[in-house]
Design a protein around this motif. Structure first.
Motif, short mmCIF file in Angstrom:
data_model
loop_
_atom_site.label_atom_id
_atom_site.label_comp_id
_atom_site.label_asym_id
_atom_site.label_seq_id
_atom_site.Cartn_x
_atom_site.Cartn_y
_atom_site.Cartn_z
N THR A 1 10.21 -0.46 -1.27
CA THR A 1 9.05 -1.31 -1.03
C THR A 1 8.81 -2.18 -2.25
O THR A 1 8.70 -1.66 -3.36
CB THR A 1 7.80 -0.45 -0.76
OG1 THR A 1 8.09 0.45 0.30
CG2 THR A 1 6.61 -1.30 -0.39
N VAL B 1 6.98 -4.20 -5.12
CA VAL B 1 5.74 -3.87 -5.84
C VAL B 1 4.58 -4.72 -5.32
O VAL B 1 3.47 -4.21 -5.12
CB VAL B 1 5.93 -4.07 -7.35
CG1 VAL B 1 4.62 -3.89 -8.10
CG2 VAL B 1 6.98 -3.11 -7.89
N ARG C 1 3.07 -3.27 -2.23
CA ARG C 1 2.24 -2.10 -2.51
C ARG C 1 0.83 -2.53 -2.92
O ARG C 1 -0.15 -1.93 -2.51
CB ARG C 1 2.85 -1.25 -3.61
CG ARG C 1 4.09 -0.56 -3.20
CD ARG C 1 4.60 0.30 -4.31
NE ARG C 1 5.94 0.73 -4.03
CZ ARG C 1 6.62 1.52 -4.82
NH1 ARG C 1 6.08 1.98 -5.92
NH2 ARG C 1 7.84 1.88 -4.49
N TRP C 2 0.76 -3.57 -3.75
CA TRP C 2 -0.54 -4.04 -4.21
C TRP C 2 -1.34 -4.67 -3.07
O TRP C 2 -2.55 -4.51 -2.98
CB TRP C 2 -0.40 -5.00 -5.38
CG TRP C 2 -0.12 -4.24 -6.64
CD1 TRP C 2 1.07 -4.11 -7.28
CD2 TRP C 2 -1.06 -3.44 -7.36
NE1 TRP C 2 0.93 -3.28 -8.37
CE2 TRP C 2 -0.37 -2.86 -8.44
CE3 TRP C 2 -2.41 -3.15 -7.21
CZ2 TRP C 2 -1.00 -2.02 -9.36
CZ3 TRP C 2 -3.04 -2.32 -8.12
CH2 TRP C 2 -2.31 -1.76 -9.18
N ALA D 1 -2.68 -1.82 -1.21
CA ALA D 1 -3.77 -1.19 -1.96
C ALA D 1 -5.06 -1.99 -1.81
O ALA D 1 -6.14 -1.41 -1.61
CB ALA D 1 -3.39 -1.07 -3.43
N LEU E 1 0.73 5.83 -2.10
CA LEU E 1 1.45 4.58 -2.24
C LEU E 1 1.62 4.19 -3.70
O LEU E 1 2.71 3.83 -4.14
CB LEU E 1 0.71 3.47 -1.48
CG LEU E 1 1.34 2.09 -1.50
CD1 LEU E 1 2.64 2.09 -0.70
CD2 LEU E 1 0.38 1.06 -0.94
N MET E 2 0.55 4.30 -4.46
CA MET E 2 0.60 3.90 -5.87
C MET E 2 1.41 4.90 -6.71
O MET E 2 1.97 4.52 -7.74
CB MET E 2 -0.82 3.74 -6.43
CG MET E 2 -1.60 2.63 -5.73
SD MET E 2 -0.70 1.08 -5.48
CE MET E 2 -0.64 0.46 -7.12
N ASP F 1 4.08 6.20 -5.62
CA ASP F 1 5.43 6.06 -5.12
C ASP F 1 5.89 7.27 -4.30
O ASP F 1 7.06 7.65 -4.33
CB ASP F 1 6.41 5.78 -6.27
CG ASP F 1 7.65 5.03 -5.80
OD1 ASP F 1 7.58 4.39 -4.74
OD2 ASP F 1 8.67 5.12 -6.49
N TYR G 1 6.04 8.44 -0.58
CA TYR G 1 5.85 8.03 0.82
C TYR G 1 7.04 8.44 1.65
O TYR G 1 8.03 8.87 1.16
CB TYR G 1 5.63 6.53 0.96
CG TYR G 1 6.61 5.66 0.24
CD1 TYR G 1 7.78 5.24 0.86
CD2 TYR G 1 6.38 5.27 -1.08
CE1 TYR G 1 8.69 4.45 0.20
CE2 TYR G 1 7.29 4.48 -1.74
CZ TYR G 1 8.44 4.05 -1.10
OH TYR G 1 9.33 3.27 -1.76
#
Length: 122
Positions: A4, A6, A9-10, A13, A117-118, A120, A122
């Protein structure tokens, strides 16, 4: 195995952080604040305003399930959540406590995936 990015991911989030603040008031205003009084008035019976929006609340949330069996469980669980919220609103005529409870549940379900998620995981 795919990784995924970065930035994605943000984005996830940020969406997860804003979701509880937006979703809880909108759903409660729509189902309890608007639909419940309209159905009760339209049918002339308070139970119609309590039951019909609760069915809609349950059906709306079945899309969150991963299988049809899970969808049935979600429909039942969210129907009863909607029923309880509708009864509280019917007797107390206050949306704010229901919005806060909905917010807390959404935050709990958004916070855990966000943490995973943050981290890592998953």
């Amino acid at each position: 195995m795919l990784t995924t990015p970065v930035w994605l991911r943000w984005v996830g989030a940020i969406v997860a952080l804003f979701f509880p603040f937006i979703n809880a008031p909108i759903e409660e205003i729509m189902y309890r604040g608007y639909a419940q009084p309209k159905f009760a008035e339209g049918f002339g019976k308070p139970w119609a305003g309590i039951v019909i929006p609760s069915i809609g609340f349950g059906l709306q949330h079945c899309m969150l399930a991963a299988s049809w069996q899970g969808a049935l469980v979600y429909i039942g669980a969210f129907f009863f959540w909607g029923l309880g919220s509708a009864l509280i609103f019917h007797y107390h005529q206050r949306l704010f406590p229901i919005i806060i409870a909905h917010f807390v549940v959404n935050l709990a379900f958004a916070a855990m995936p966000l943490v995973l998620l943050m981290l890592d995981v998953y």
